[in-house]
Design a protein around this motif. Structure first.
Motif, short mmCIF file in Angstrom:
data_model
loop_
_atom_site.label_atom_id
_atom_site.label_comp_id
_atom_site.label_asym_id
_atom_site.label_seq_id
_atom_site.Cartn_x
_atom_site.Cartn_y
_atom_site.Cartn_z
N LEU A 263 0.83 -1.20 0.00
CA LEU A 263 0.00 0.00 0.00
C LEU A 263 0.87 1.25 0.00
O LEU A 263 2.00 1.22 0.45
N PRO A 264 0.32 2.36 -0.51
CA PRO A 264 1.06 3.62 -0.42
C PRO A 264 1.44 3.91 1.04
O PRO A 264 0.63 3.71 1.94
N THR B 299 -6.88 -0.09 2.24
CA THR B 299 -6.21 0.13 3.52
C THR B 299 -6.94 -0.62 4.64
O THR B 299 -6.31 -1.24 5.49
N ALA B 300 -8.26 -0.56 4.62
CA ALA B 300 -9.06 -1.28 5.63
C ALA B 300 -8.73 -2.78 5.59
O ALA B 300 -8.73 -3.45 6.63
N LEU C 286 -4.30 -7.86 -2.29
CA LEU C 286 -4.11 -7.00 -3.45
C LEU C 286 -5.16 -5.88 -3.53
O LEU C 286 -4.86 -4.80 -4.01
N SER C 287 -6.38 -6.16 -3.08
CA SER C 287 -7.45 -5.15 -3.12
C SER C 287 -7.38 -4.30 -4.39
O SER C 287 -7.18 -3.09 -4.33
N THR D 215 -10.03 4.86 6.64
CA THR D 215 -9.00 3.84 6.43
C THR D 215 -9.13 2.65 7.38
O THR D 215 -8.46 1.64 7.18
N GLY D 216 -9.96 2.75 8.41
CA GLY D 216 -10.12 1.65 9.36
C GLY D 216 -11.14 0.63 8.87
O GLY D 216 -12.09 0.99 8.16
N TYR D 217 -10.95 -0.62 9.24
CA TYR D 217 -11.85 -1.68 8.78
C TYR D 217 -13.26 -1.52 9.35
O TYR D 217 -14.25 -1.53 8.62
#
Ligand code: HEM
Ligand code: SF4
Lengths: 390, 73
Positions: A11-12, A305-306, A271-272, A39-41
Protein backbone atom coordinates in the motif's frame (compact mmCIF):
# COMPACT_ATOMS: atom_id res chain seq x y z
CA UNK A 1 -1.17 8.06 -4.72
CA UNK A 2 2.48 7.10 -4.97
CA UNK A 3 3.02 3.49 -3.99
CA UNK A 4 6.85 3.61 -3.77
CA UNK A 5 9.18 2.87 -2.09
CA UNK A 6 9.15 -0.82 -1.36
CA UNK A 7 7.18 -3.52 -3.08
CA UNK A 8 4.80 -2.20 -5.75
CA UNK A 9 2.14 -4.49 -4.32
CA UNK A 10 2.38 -2.77 -0.94
CA UNK A 11 0.00 0.00 0.00
CA UNK A 12 1.06 3.62 -0.42
CA UNK A 13 3.20 4.63 2.58
CA UNK A 14 1.15 7.74 3.37
CA UNK A 15 -2.05 5.75 3.52
CA UNK A 16 -0.51 3.19 5.83
CA UNK A 17 0.56 5.92 8.21
CA UNK A 18 -2.89 7.48 8.18
CA UNK A 19 -4.49 4.13 8.85
CA UNK A 20 -2.43 3.80 12.01
CA UNK A 21 -3.18 7.22 13.42
CA UNK A 22 -6.58 8.19 12.05
CA UNK A 23 -9.21 5.73 10.80
CA UNK A 24 -11.36 8.74 9.84
CA UNK A 25 -9.60 11.88 8.58
CA UNK A 26 -9.84 14.69 6.03
CA UNK A 27 -7.75 14.80 2.87
CA UNK A 28 -7.29 17.21 -0.03
CA UNK A 29 -7.78 15.67 -3.50
CA UNK A 30 -7.07 16.62 -7.12
CA UNK A 31 -9.99 19.05 -7.48
CA UNK A 32 -9.10 20.93 -4.29
CA UNK A 33 -12.00 19.47 -2.29
CA UNK A 34 -11.47 17.94 1.15
CA UNK A 35 -13.52 14.76 1.53
CA UNK A 36 -13.32 12.34 4.44
CA UNK A 37 -10.98 9.39 4.10
CA UNK A 38 -11.93 6.21 5.94
CA UNK A 39 -9.00 3.84 6.43
CA UNK A 40 -10.12 1.65 9.36
CA UNK A 41 -11.85 -1.68 8.78
CA UNK A 42 -14.67 -1.27 11.30
CA UNK A 43 -15.26 2.32 10.17
CA UNK A 44 -15.32 1.25 6.50
CA UNK A 45 -18.04 -1.33 7.23
CA UNK A 46 -19.98 1.26 9.18
CA UNK A 47 -20.02 3.77 6.32
CA UNK A 48 -20.70 1.24 3.57
CA UNK A 49 -23.75 -0.14 5.38
CA UNK A 50 -25.16 3.29 6.28
CA UNK A 51 -28.03 4.27 3.97
CA UNK A 52 -27.18 7.92 4.61
CA UNK A 53 -23.87 7.40 2.80
CA UNK A 54 -25.09 7.76 -0.78
CA UNK A 55 -23.62 6.43 -4.04
CA UNK A 56 -25.53 9.01 -6.07
CA UNK A 57 -22.90 10.73 -8.16
CA UNK A 58 -25.15 13.65 -9.04
CA UNK A 59 -25.30 14.85 -5.44
CA UNK A 60 -23.06 17.82 -4.66
CA UNK A 61 -20.08 16.75 -2.57
CA UNK A 62 -19.59 13.41 -4.30
CA UNK A 63 -15.87 13.00 -4.99
CA UNK A 64 -14.54 11.56 -8.21
CA UNK A 65 -11.21 9.80 -8.61
CA UNK A 66 -10.37 11.83 -11.71
CA UNK A 67 -11.96 14.36 -14.10
CA UNK A 68 -12.69 11.64 -16.69
CA UNK A 69 -14.61 9.62 -14.12
CA UNK A 70 -16.65 12.70 -13.28
CA UNK A 71 -17.51 13.34 -16.93
CA UNK A 72 -18.47 9.70 -17.50
CA UNK A 73 -20.52 9.04 -14.41
CA UNK A 74 -22.58 12.18 -14.26
CA UNK A 75 -23.84 11.22 -17.74
CA UNK A 76 -24.59 7.60 -16.93
CA UNK A 77 -26.95 6.43 -14.22
CA UNK A 78 -26.68 2.76 -13.36
CA UNK A 79 -26.79 0.25 -10.51
CA UNK A 80 -23.53 1.34 -8.82
CA UNK A 81 -24.50 5.02 -8.92
CA UNK A 82 -28.03 4.99 -7.52
CA UNK A 83 -29.36 4.36 -4.01
CA UNK A 84 -32.11 2.08 -2.77
CA UNK A 85 -34.91 1.61 -3.59
CA UNK A 86 -33.94 2.29 -7.24
CA UNK A 87 -30.73 0.30 -6.74
CA UNK A 88 -32.52 -2.72 -5.25
CA UNK A 89 -34.98 -2.69 -8.16
CA UNK A 90 -32.18 -2.81 -10.75
CA UNK A 91 -30.09 -5.31 -8.81
CA UNK A 92 -32.90 -7.78 -8.14
CA UNK A 93 -33.53 -8.00 -11.85
CA UNK A 94 -30.18 -9.72 -12.34
CA UNK A 95 -29.33 -11.47 -9.04
CA UNK A 96 -30.58 -14.81 -10.41
CA UNK A 97 -27.77 -14.84 -12.98
CA UNK A 98 -25.07 -14.23 -10.36
CA UNK A 99 -26.03 -16.77 -7.70
CA UNK A 100 -23.52 -19.19 -6.19
CA UNK A 101 -25.18 -22.06 -8.04
CA UNK A 102 -24.89 -20.31 -11.41
CA UNK A 103 -21.23 -19.51 -10.73
CA UNK A 104 -20.51 -23.08 -9.63
CA UNK A 105 -22.14 -24.42 -12.81
CA UNK A 106 -19.58 -22.44 -14.81
CA UNK A 107 -16.61 -24.12 -13.12
CA UNK A 108 -16.24 -26.88 -15.77
CA UNK A 109 -16.66 -24.28 -18.53
CA UNK A 110 -13.90 -22.11 -17.04
CA UNK A 111 -11.74 -25.19 -16.53
CA UNK A 112 -12.04 -26.13 -20.21
CA UNK A 113 -11.19 -22.58 -21.35
CA UNK A 114 -8.27 -22.47 -18.92
CA UNK A 115 -6.89 -25.79 -20.18
CA UNK A 116 -7.18 -24.65 -23.78
CA UNK A 117 -5.41 -21.37 -23.07
CA UNK A 118 -2.59 -23.12 -21.22
CA UNK A 119 -2.29 -25.65 -24.07
CA UNK A 120 -1.98 -22.74 -26.50
CA UNK A 121 0.66 -21.02 -24.34
CA UNK A 122 2.70 -24.21 -24.12
CA UNK A 123 2.37 -24.90 -27.84
CA UNK A 124 3.51 -21.38 -28.74
CA UNK A 125 6.88 -21.59 -27.00
CA UNK A 126 8.24 -20.83 -23.56
CA UNK A 127 7.18 -17.22 -23.00
CA UNK A 128 3.85 -15.43 -22.83
CA UNK A 129 2.19 -12.25 -21.67
CA UNK A 130 0.04 -13.54 -18.88
CA UNK A 131 -2.28 -10.54 -19.09
CA UNK A 132 -3.07 -10.67 -22.82
CA UNK A 133 -2.67 -14.41 -23.38
CA UNK A 134 -4.51 -15.72 -20.35
CA UNK A 135 -6.17 -13.17 -18.06
CA UNK A 136 -8.06 -11.17 -20.71
CA UNK A 137 -9.48 -14.18 -22.62
CA UNK A 138 -10.49 -15.88 -19.34
CA UNK A 139 -12.25 -12.73 -18.26
CA UNK A 140 -14.03 -12.36 -21.63
CA UNK A 141 -15.23 -15.93 -21.33
CA UNK A 142 -16.73 -15.21 -17.92
CA UNK A 143 -18.56 -12.10 -19.09
CA UNK A 144 -19.84 -13.84 -22.25
CA UNK A 145 -21.17 -16.76 -20.23
CA UNK A 146 -22.99 -14.59 -17.73
CA UNK A 147 -24.46 -12.31 -20.39
CA UNK A 148 -25.34 -15.23 -22.66
CA UNK A 149 -23.06 -14.32 -25.59
CA UNK A 150 -22.08 -17.34 -27.66
CA UNK A 151 -20.41 -18.52 -30.86
CA UNK A 152 -19.18 -15.94 -33.35
CA UNK A 153 -20.55 -13.09 -31.26
CA UNK A 154 -18.45 -14.42 -28.40
CA UNK A 155 -15.34 -14.06 -30.55
CA UNK A 156 -16.30 -10.56 -31.63
CA UNK A 157 -16.98 -9.71 -27.99
CA UNK A 158 -13.59 -11.07 -26.91
CA UNK A 159 -11.82 -9.06 -29.62
CA UNK A 160 -13.47 -5.83 -28.47
CA UNK A 161 -12.85 -6.73 -24.84
CA UNK A 162 -9.17 -7.17 -25.64
CA UNK A 163 -8.92 -3.66 -27.07
CA UNK A 164 -10.89 -2.20 -24.15
CA UNK A 165 -8.61 -3.93 -21.67
CA UNK A 166 -5.32 -3.05 -23.33
CA UNK A 167 -4.01 0.15 -21.84
CA UNK A 168 -2.64 3.15 -23.63
CA UNK A 169 -5.06 3.26 -26.53
CA UNK A 170 -5.99 6.90 -27.19
CA UNK A 171 -9.36 8.12 -25.90
CA UNK A 172 -10.75 8.28 -29.44
CA UNK A 173 -9.93 4.62 -30.08
CA UNK A 174 -11.38 3.70 -26.73
CA UNK A 175 -14.60 5.61 -27.38
CA UNK A 176 -15.00 3.88 -30.75
CA UNK A 177 -14.51 0.44 -29.24
CA UNK A 178 -17.11 1.18 -26.57
CA UNK A 179 -19.52 2.20 -29.33
CA UNK A 180 -18.76 -1.02 -31.25
CA UNK A 181 -19.42 -2.98 -28.07
CA UNK A 182 -22.68 -1.12 -27.56
CA UNK A 183 -23.71 -1.95 -31.15
CA UNK A 184 -22.84 -5.61 -30.68
CA UNK A 185 -24.83 -5.80 -27.44
CA UNK A 186 -27.77 -4.00 -29.11
CA UNK A 187 -27.89 -6.60 -31.85
CA UNK A 188 -27.78 -9.34 -29.22
CA UNK A 189 -30.72 -7.75 -27.43
CA UNK A 190 -32.61 -7.63 -30.75
CA UNK A 191 -31.83 -11.27 -31.38
CA UNK A 192 -32.97 -12.20 -27.88
CA UNK A 193 -36.49 -10.96 -28.68
CA UNK A 194 -36.94 -13.87 -31.07
CA UNK A 195 -34.55 -16.34 -29.44
CA UNK A 196 -33.90 -15.49 -25.77
CA UNK A 197 -30.70 -17.21 -24.69
CA UNK A 198 -29.72 -18.01 -21.13
CA UNK A 199 -27.97 -15.30 -19.20
CA UNK A 200 -28.55 -11.68 -18.31
CA UNK A 201 -29.55 -10.44 -21.78
CA UNK A 202 -32.08 -13.20 -22.44
CA UNK A 203 -33.56 -12.93 -18.95
CA UNK A 204 -33.97 -9.17 -19.08
CA UNK A 205 -35.63 -9.40 -22.49
CA UNK A 206 -37.99 -12.12 -21.28
CA UNK A 207 -38.82 -10.19 -18.09
CA UNK A 208 -39.95 -7.31 -20.33
CA UNK A 209 -39.51 -4.66 -17.63
CA UNK A 210 -36.65 -2.61 -19.05
CA UNK A 211 -36.58 -0.87 -22.43
CA UNK A 212 -33.97 -2.22 -24.84
CA UNK A 213 -31.54 0.68 -24.32
CA UNK A 214 -31.45 -0.06 -20.62
CA UNK A 215 -30.83 -3.73 -21.21
CA UNK A 216 -27.90 -2.74 -23.40
CA UNK A 217 -26.70 -0.35 -20.67
CA UNK A 218 -26.92 -3.10 -18.07
CA UNK A 219 -24.91 -5.48 -20.26
CA UNK A 220 -22.31 -2.74 -20.81
CA UNK A 221 -22.17 -2.14 -17.07
CA UNK A 222 -21.51 -5.82 -16.40
CA UNK A 223 -18.75 -5.67 -19.02
CA UNK A 224 -17.23 -2.48 -17.62
CA UNK A 225 -17.44 -3.53 -13.97
CA UNK A 226 -16.31 -7.10 -14.44
CA UNK A 227 -13.93 -7.48 -17.35
CA UNK A 228 -10.97 -5.41 -16.23
CA UNK A 229 -11.30 -6.23 -12.55
CA UNK A 230 -11.20 -9.96 -13.19
CA UNK A 231 -8.36 -9.74 -15.72
CA UNK A 232 -6.23 -7.59 -13.41
CA UNK A 233 -6.95 -9.73 -10.39
CA UNK A 234 -5.88 -12.81 -12.37
CA UNK A 235 -2.66 -11.13 -13.46
CA UNK A 236 -1.69 -9.39 -10.21
CA UNK A 237 -2.52 -12.53 -8.23
CA UNK A 238 -0.08 -14.45 -10.40
CA UNK A 239 2.53 -11.77 -9.97
CA UNK A 240 2.04 -11.82 -6.19
CA UNK A 241 2.56 -15.58 -6.13
CA UNK A 242 5.58 -15.48 -8.45
CA UNK A 243 7.21 -12.97 -6.13
CA UNK A 244 6.38 -14.98 -2.97
CA UNK A 245 7.94 -18.39 -3.78
CA UNK A 246 7.02 -19.98 -0.43
CA UNK A 247 3.36 -19.11 -0.97
CA UNK A 248 3.52 -20.18 -4.63
CA UNK A 249 4.82 -23.57 -3.49
CA UNK A 250 1.71 -24.02 -1.31
CA UNK A 251 -0.59 -23.36 -4.26
CA UNK A 252 1.41 -25.50 -6.69
CA UNK A 253 1.42 -28.49 -4.35
CA UNK A 254 -2.16 -28.20 -3.17
CA UNK A 255 -4.90 -30.47 -4.49
CA UNK A 256 -7.31 -29.18 -1.85
CA UNK A 257 -10.11 -26.97 -3.24
CA UNK A 258 -10.77 -25.58 0.24
CA UNK A 259 -7.18 -24.33 0.48
CA UNK A 260 -7.28 -22.87 -3.04
CA UNK A 261 -10.55 -21.08 -2.19
CA UNK A 262 -8.94 -19.65 0.94
CA UNK A 263 -5.88 -18.59 -1.07
CA UNK A 264 -8.16 -16.67 -3.44
CA UNK A 265 -9.73 -14.77 -0.51
CA UNK A 266 -6.30 -13.87 0.86
CA UNK A 267 -5.08 -12.71 -2.55
CA UNK A 268 -8.24 -10.61 -2.96
CA UNK A 269 -7.59 -9.04 0.45
CA UNK A 270 -3.87 -8.57 0.01
CA UNK A 271 -4.11 -7.00 -3.45
CA UNK A 272 -7.45 -5.15 -3.12
CA UNK A 273 -7.31 -4.23 -6.82
CA UNK A 274 -10.30 -1.86 -6.61
CA UNK A 275 -7.87 0.59 -5.06
CA UNK A 276 -9.31 4.06 -5.59
CA UNK A 277 -11.77 3.75 -2.75
CA UNK A 278 -15.52 3.33 -2.63
CA UNK A 279 -16.91 6.83 -3.15
CA UNK A 280 -19.90 8.08 -1.17
CA UNK A 281 -21.50 11.37 -0.10
CA UNK A 282 -23.43 12.06 3.11
CA UNK A 283 -27.15 12.55 2.37
CA UNK A 284 -27.72 13.38 6.04
CA UNK A 285 -25.37 14.04 8.95
CA UNK A 286 -23.84 10.79 10.13
CA UNK A 287 -21.30 9.76 12.73
CA UNK A 288 -18.55 7.27 12.12
CA UNK A 289 -15.81 6.28 14.55
CA UNK A 290 -16.91 9.15 16.80
CA UNK A 291 -16.46 11.73 13.99
CA UNK A 292 -19.37 13.76 12.65
CA UNK A 293 -19.70 13.83 8.87
CA UNK A 294 -22.08 16.53 7.69
CA UNK A 295 -24.68 16.37 4.99
CA UNK A 296 -23.10 17.14 1.60
CA UNK A 297 -19.58 16.09 2.56
CA UNK A 298 -17.78 13.58 0.38
CA UNK A 299 -16.43 10.27 1.70
CA UNK A 300 -13.72 8.02 0.27
CA UNK A 301 -13.72 4.59 1.86
CA UNK A 302 -10.23 3.17 1.34
CA UNK A 303 -11.15 -0.50 1.34
CA UNK A 304 -7.60 -1.43 0.35
CA UNK A 305 -6.21 0.13 3.52
CA UNK A 306 -9.06 -1.28 5.63
CA UNK A 307 -8.09 -4.69 4.26
CA UNK A 308 -4.68 -4.23 5.88
CA UNK A 309 -6.05 -3.12 9.26
CA UNK A 310 -4.30 -5.14 12.00
CA UNK A 311 -7.41 -4.79 14.18
CA UNK A 312 -9.35 -6.86 11.65
CA UNK A 313 -6.87 -9.43 10.37
CA UNK A 314 -4.67 -11.80 12.37
CA UNK A 315 -0.89 -11.74 12.08
CA UNK A 316 0.81 -9.18 9.84
CA UNK A 317 -1.80 -7.93 7.35
CA UNK A 318 0.93 -6.47 5.10
CA UNK A 319 2.19 -10.00 4.49
CA UNK A 320 0.70 -12.48 2.03
CA UNK A 321 -0.32 -15.53 4.07
CA UNK A 322 -2.50 -17.97 2.16
CA UNK A 323 -3.49 -19.78 5.36
CA UNK A 324 -4.93 -16.61 6.89
CA UNK A 325 -8.68 -16.38 7.49
CA UNK A 326 -9.42 -13.42 5.21
CA UNK A 327 -13.00 -14.23 4.27
CA UNK A 328 -14.32 -11.00 5.78
CA UNK A 329 -12.19 -8.79 3.47
CA UNK A 330 -13.70 -5.81 1.68
CA UNK A 331 -12.09 -6.38 -1.74
CA UNK A 332 -15.58 -6.68 -3.29
CA UNK A 333 -16.83 -3.74 -1.25
CA UNK A 334 -19.46 -3.99 1.49
CA UNK A 335 -23.05 -2.86 1.89
CA UNK A 336 -25.76 -3.12 -0.76
CA UNK A 337 -23.34 -2.32 -3.61
CA UNK A 338 -21.06 -5.23 -2.82
CA UNK A 339 -19.86 -6.79 -6.06
CA UNK A 340 -22.53 -8.52 -8.10
CA UNK A 341 -19.94 -10.66 -9.88
CA UNK A 342 -18.13 -11.87 -6.77
CA UNK A 343 -19.09 -15.56 -6.91
CA UNK A 344 -18.30 -15.68 -10.61
CA UNK A 345 -14.88 -14.11 -9.95
CA UNK A 346 -14.18 -16.50 -7.10
CA UNK A 347 -14.82 -19.58 -9.21
CA UNK A 348 -12.77 -18.18 -12.10
CA UNK A 349 -9.81 -17.29 -9.87
CA UNK A 350 -9.95 -20.68 -8.15
CA UNK A 351 -9.76 -22.36 -11.55
CA UNK A 352 -6.89 -20.12 -12.71
CA UNK A 353 -4.69 -20.37 -9.61
CA UNK A 354 -5.58 -24.03 -9.08
CA UNK A 355 -4.49 -24.88 -12.64
CA UNK A 356 -1.73 -22.56 -13.82
CA UNK A 357 1.16 -23.56 -11.51
CA UNK A 358 0.22 -27.21 -11.61
CA UNK A 359 0.28 -27.22 -15.43
CA UNK A 360 3.40 -25.00 -15.67
CA UNK A 361 5.40 -25.71 -12.50
CA UNK A 362 8.47 -23.77 -13.70
CA UNK A 363 6.52 -20.58 -14.43
CA UNK A 364 8.46 -17.42 -13.54
CA UNK A 365 8.62 -13.71 -14.38
CA UNK A 366 10.48 -13.02 -17.62
CA UNK A 367 11.59 -9.50 -16.63
CA UNK A 368 12.86 -8.11 -13.32
CA UNK A 369 10.08 -7.02 -10.97
CA UNK A 370 11.20 -3.38 -11.09
CA UNK A 371 10.66 -3.25 -14.87
CA UNK A 372 6.97 -4.07 -14.68
CA UNK A 373 4.80 -1.05 -15.43
CA UNK A 374 1.61 -0.36 -13.55
CA UNK A 375 -1.70 1.28 -14.22
CA UNK A 376 -2.01 3.63 -11.31
CA UNK A 377 -4.78 5.82 -12.61
CA UNK A 378 -7.44 3.28 -13.51
CA UNK A 379 -10.16 2.34 -11.05
CA UNK A 380 -8.56 -1.09 -10.91
CA UNK A 381 -4.90 -1.56 -10.00
CA UNK A 382 -3.08 -3.63 -12.54
CA UNK A 383 -0.11 -4.10 -14.84
CA UNK A 384 0.16 -3.24 -18.52
CA UNK A 385 1.61 -6.65 -19.29
CA UNK A 386 3.11 -9.51 -17.34
CA UNK A 387 5.84 -11.27 -19.34
CA UNK A 388 6.39 -14.80 -18.02
CA UNK A 389 8.55 -17.75 -19.08
CA UNK A 390 8.94 -21.41 -18.17
CA UNK B 1 -34.53 -21.41 12.40
CA UNK B 2 -32.53 -22.20 15.53
CA UNK B 3 -29.02 -23.61 15.59
CA UNK B 4 -27.51 -25.54 18.49
CA UNK B 5 -24.46 -23.51 19.45
CA UNK B 6 -23.21 -26.15 21.86
CA UNK B 7 -23.71 -23.88 24.82
CA UNK B 8 -27.26 -22.94 23.96
CA UNK B 9 -29.19 -22.08 20.82
CA UNK B 10 -29.13 -19.21 18.36
CA UNK B 11 -32.06 -18.17 16.24
CA UNK B 12 -31.33 -17.13 12.64
CA UNK B 13 -33.37 -14.17 11.43
CA UNK B 14 -33.12 -13.47 7.72
CA UNK B 15 -34.62 -10.32 6.22
CA UNK B 16 -35.14 -11.29 2.60
CA UNK B 17 -36.21 -7.74 1.75
CA UNK B 18 -32.71 -6.52 2.53
CA UNK B 19 -30.89 -9.37 0.77
CA UNK B 20 -28.87 -8.37 -2.32
CA UNK B 21 -28.03 -11.93 -3.36
CA UNK B 22 -24.32 -11.64 -2.58
CA UNK B 23 -24.11 -15.32 -1.68
CA UNK B 24 -21.76 -14.70 1.25
CA UNK B 25 -24.02 -16.62 3.65
CA UNK B 26 -24.13 -19.63 1.32
CA UNK B 27 -20.34 -19.65 1.16
CA UNK B 28 -19.93 -19.33 4.91
CA UNK B 29 -22.68 -21.71 6.06
CA UNK B 30 -23.83 -23.92 3.18
CA UNK B 31 -25.72 -26.22 5.56
CA UNK B 32 -27.84 -23.30 6.71
CA UNK B 33 -28.28 -20.99 3.74
CA UNK B 34 -29.18 -21.38 0.10
CA UNK B 35 -30.49 -19.08 -2.62
CA UNK B 36 -33.89 -19.32 -4.30
CA UNK B 37 -34.27 -19.20 -8.10
CA UNK B 38 -33.99 -15.39 -7.96
CA UNK B 39 -30.66 -15.60 -6.13
CA UNK B 40 -32.19 -14.33 -2.87
CA UNK B 41 -31.16 -16.10 0.34
CA UNK B 42 -33.25 -18.64 2.21
CA UNK B 43 -32.60 -20.41 5.51
CA UNK B 44 -32.52 -24.21 5.35
CA UNK B 45 -33.99 -26.65 7.80
CA UNK B 46 -31.56 -29.05 9.40
CA UNK B 47 -29.86 -30.39 12.43
CA UNK B 48 -27.02 -28.39 13.84
CA UNK B 49 -23.68 -29.00 15.45
CA UNK B 50 -21.37 -26.68 17.34
CA UNK B 51 -19.40 -26.11 14.14
CA UNK B 52 -22.54 -24.84 12.45
CA UNK B 53 -22.78 -22.07 14.96
CA UNK B 54 -19.37 -20.77 13.89
CA UNK B 55 -20.43 -20.88 10.25
CA UNK B 56 -23.69 -19.13 11.01
CA UNK B 57 -21.87 -16.36 12.87
CA UNK B 58 -19.50 -15.99 9.92
CA UNK B 59 -22.51 -15.73 7.59
CA UNK B 60 -24.08 -13.00 9.69
CA UNK B 61 -20.76 -11.12 9.94
CA UNK B 62 -20.01 -11.21 6.22
CA UNK B 63 -23.54 -10.42 5.01
CA UNK B 64 -22.97 -7.08 3.25
CA UNK B 65 -26.64 -6.09 3.50
CA UNK B 66 -26.90 -6.75 7.26
CA UNK B 67 -29.84 -9.01 6.44
CA UNK B 68 -28.93 -11.73 8.95
CA UNK B 69 -29.22 -11.34 12.69
CA UNK B 70 -28.76 -13.95 15.40
CA UNK B 71 -30.54 -14.10 18.75
CA UNK B 72 -29.39 -16.39 21.49
CA UNK B 73 -32.24 -18.30 23.06
C1 HEM C 1 -11.91 -9.94 -8.92
C2 HEM C 1 -12.72 -9.25 -9.65
C3 HEM C 1 -13.62 -8.14 -9.14
C4 HEM C 1 -13.40 -7.19 -8.16
C5 HEM C 1 -12.18 -7.03 -7.29
C6 HEM C 1 -14.60 -6.38 -8.08
C7 HEM C 1 -14.79 -5.34 -7.19
C8 HEM C 1 -15.97 -4.66 -7.00
C9 HEM C 1 -16.21 -3.67 -5.97
C10 HEM C 1 -15.19 -3.21 -4.94
C11 HEM C 1 -17.49 -3.22 -6.09
C12 HEM C 1 -18.20 -2.22 -5.18
C13 HEM C 1 -18.36 -0.85 -5.73
C14 HEM C 1 -18.91 0.14 -4.69
O1 HEM C 1 -19.19 -0.23 -3.55
O2 HEM C 1 -19.03 1.32 -5.02
C15 HEM C 1 -18.06 -3.93 -7.21
C16 HEM C 1 -19.35 -3.75 -7.69
C17 HEM C 1 -19.84 -4.36 -8.82
N1 HEM C 1 -19.22 -5.36 -9.55
FE1 HEM C 1 -17.42 -6.16 -9.23
N2 HEM C 1 -15.51 -6.83 -9.01
C18 HEM C 1 -14.95 -7.90 -9.68
C19 HEM C 1 -15.54 -8.65 -10.67
C20 HEM C 1 -16.79 -8.43 -11.19
C21 HEM C 1 -17.43 -9.23 -12.22
C22 HEM C 1 -16.82 -10.47 -12.87
C23 HEM C 1 -18.63 -8.64 -12.48
C24 HEM C 1 -19.69 -9.03 -13.46
C25 HEM C 1 -19.66 -9.99 -14.31
C26 HEM C 1 -18.76 -7.50 -11.60
C27 HEM C 1 -19.86 -6.65 -11.56
C28 HEM C 1 -20.07 -5.69 -10.60
C29 HEM C 1 -21.26 -4.84 -10.54
C30 HEM C 1 -22.42 -4.87 -11.52
C31 HEM C 1 -21.12 -4.02 -9.42
C32 HEM C 1 -22.11 -2.96 -8.92
C33 HEM C 1 -23.03 -3.60 -7.92
C34 HEM C 1 -24.01 -2.64 -7.27
O3 HEM C 1 -23.84 -1.42 -7.35
O4 HEM C 1 -24.96 -3.15 -6.64
N3 HEM C 1 -17.63 -7.41 -10.82
N4 HEM C 1 -17.11 -4.81 -7.74
S1 SF4 D 1 -25.06 -12.80 2.71
FE1 SF4 D 1 -26.80 -11.43 3.04
S2 SF4 D 1 -27.07 -10.33 1.12
FE2 SF4 D 1 -25.76 -12.07 0.69
S3 SF4 D 1 -27.16 -13.66 0.00
FE3 SF4 D 1 -26.90 -13.96 2.19
S4 SF4 D 1 -28.54 -12.78 3.13
FE4 SF4 D 1 -28.40 -12.10 1.02
Amino acid sequence: MDRTPGCPLDLPVKLRELAKTAPVSRVRIWDGSTPWLITGYAEAREVLTDPRASSDQRLPGYTFAAPQAKAFHTRNRSMPTVDDPEHAYLRRMVTADFSNRKAEALRPVFQRTMDELVDAMLAAGNTADLFADLAVPMSSKAICEVLGVHHSEGERFAALGRIMAVPGSPDSVHARVVEDMRALLSSLVQQAHTDPSDGVIGHLVRAGELPDEEIVATALLVMAAGHGATAHMTTLGTMALLTHPDQLELVRESRDPVFIANAVEELLRYLSVAHLGRRRVAKEDLEVGGVLIRKGEGIIVATDTANHDPRAFDGDPDALDLHRDARHHLAFGFGVHQCLGQQLSRVLLQVVYGTLYRRIPTLELAIPVDQISYKLDLAIYGVNELPVKW
Amino acid sequence: MTVDAGRGFVRINLDREKCIGSGQCVLAAPDWFDQDEDGIAIVLEGTASEEDSEDVHQAAYTCPALAISLDSE
